[in-house]
Design an enzyme around this catalytic site. Structure first.
Site, PDB file in Angstrom:
ATOM      1  N   GLY A   1      -3.248  -0.396  -2.845  1.00 52.50           N
ATOM      2  CA  GLY A   1      -3.826   0.912  -3.160  1.00 52.50           C
ATOM      3  C   GLY A   1      -3.301   1.960  -2.208  1.00 52.50           C
TER       4      GLY A   1
ATOM      5  N   ALA B   1       0.824  -1.202   0.000  1.00 56.99           N
ATOM      6  CA  ALA B   1       0.000   0.000   0.000  1.00 56.99           C
ATOM      7  C   ALA B   1       0.861   1.256   0.000  1.00 56.99           C
ATOM      8  CB  ALA B   1      -0.921   0.007   1.225  1.00 56.99           C
ATOM      9  N   SER B   2       0.277   2.362  -0.447  1.00 53.27           N
ATOM     10  CA  SER B   2       0.952   3.663  -0.457  1.00 53.27           C
ATOM     11  C   SER B   2       2.295   3.545  -1.185  1.00 53.27           C
ATOM     12  CB  SER B   2       1.113   4.180   0.975  1.00 53.27           C
ATOM     13  OG  SER B   2       1.475   5.548   0.968  1.00 53.27           O
ATOM     14  N   GLY B   3       3.415   3.750  -0.493  1.00 49.91           N
ATOM     15  CA  GLY B   3       4.714   3.618  -1.145  1.00 49.91           C
ATOM     16  C   GLY B   3       4.952   2.234  -1.716  1.00 49.91           C
TER      17      GLY B   3
ATOM     18  N   TYR C   1       3.341   2.443  -4.915  1.00 49.61           N
ATOM     19  CA  TYR C   1       4.162   3.351  -5.737  1.00 49.61           C
ATOM     20  C   TYR C   1       5.253   2.549  -6.444  1.00 49.61           C
ATOM     21  CZ  TYR C   1       6.055   8.110  -6.622  1.00 49.61           C
ATOM     22  OH  TYR C   1       6.456   9.294  -7.192  1.00 49.61           O
TER      23      TYR C   1
END
Length: 224
Positions: free
Chosen positions: A144, A122-124, A127
């Protein structure tokens, strides 16, 4: 076993190829290195720019400086034909995530990159993932969380009211003493607006990375 054979799309009379723990260990120890390898690279923990070590913390999880060097080495290794990156991370530093994203993009120019998501990407963690040629997630993967945030401690009341510290500032421009906020004073409205702009720019870049990597429009990503 009948249900498993259905999922594998094999006949009831066929045997399922299996291997136990001992067999895995034996295969790991005796394997021969050939010139057609698939590298599996593990990324687990928080994403940081530099190692954070301590008696209680141990080694940091995903250190962008180290990961980028390792991925660069895999890109140059002619024996490695593809790379699987196994990610289990709830995110971390936005800049460190951007550095790893960039290195995965460089790796992808040389060979296919597959991201295998663990319990969380998730997040990073997402990314990093969005740069891959292919993403495989588990049914229980938490992923996500396309966004960033910043937290800024304000210790001014502790330092001034409780401990009695007093501060004077001589500065060359209006915001030159922003770095003293944690001890001397809270941010002003103008300074908070500058920080909000910085966060907004980071969020905009994150959305663009996701849109480019997953072949979507930014507006589609925003709707999700």
């Amino acid at each position: 076993k009948g249900e498993v054979k259905k999922l594998l799309k094999i006949d009831n009379d066929d045997e399922i190829n299996q291997i136990g723990i001992a067999g895995i260990e034996q295969a790991k120890d005796s394997r021969e290195q050939g010139d057609n390898q698939i590298a599996v690279y593990y990324c687990e923990g928080s994403i940081v720019k530099s190692p954070i070590r301590g008696i209680l913390l141990g080694d940091a999880g995903i250190v962008s400086d180290d990961v980028c060097k390792d991925l660069e080495a895999l890109a140059k290794d002619d024996d490695v034909k593809a790379v699987v990156i196994r990610i289990n991370s709830g995110g971390g530093d936005a800049y460190a995530s951007e550095l790893i994203w960039h290195q995965i993009m460089q790796l992808k120019k040389k060979k296919p990159v597959v991201v295998s998501m663990g319990g969380m990407a998730a997040s990073g963690g997402y990314y990093m993932s969005c740069a891959a040629n292919w993403i495989v997630a588990e049914p229980t993967t938490l992923t996500g969380s396309i966004g960033i945030f910043g937290t800024f401690p304000d210790a001014s009341v502790l330092m001034t009211d409780k401990l009695g510290f007093k501060y004077d500032a001589v500065k060359t421009n209006k915001h030159a003493d922003m770095s003293l906020f944690a001890e001397a004073r809270p941010f002003s409205g103008d300074e908070l607006a500058l920080l909000q702009k910085y966060i907004n720019n980071g969020y905009s870049l994150f959305r663009q990375r996701v849109a480019d990597g997953r072949k979507m429009k930014v507006e589609e990503v925003e709707r999700i």
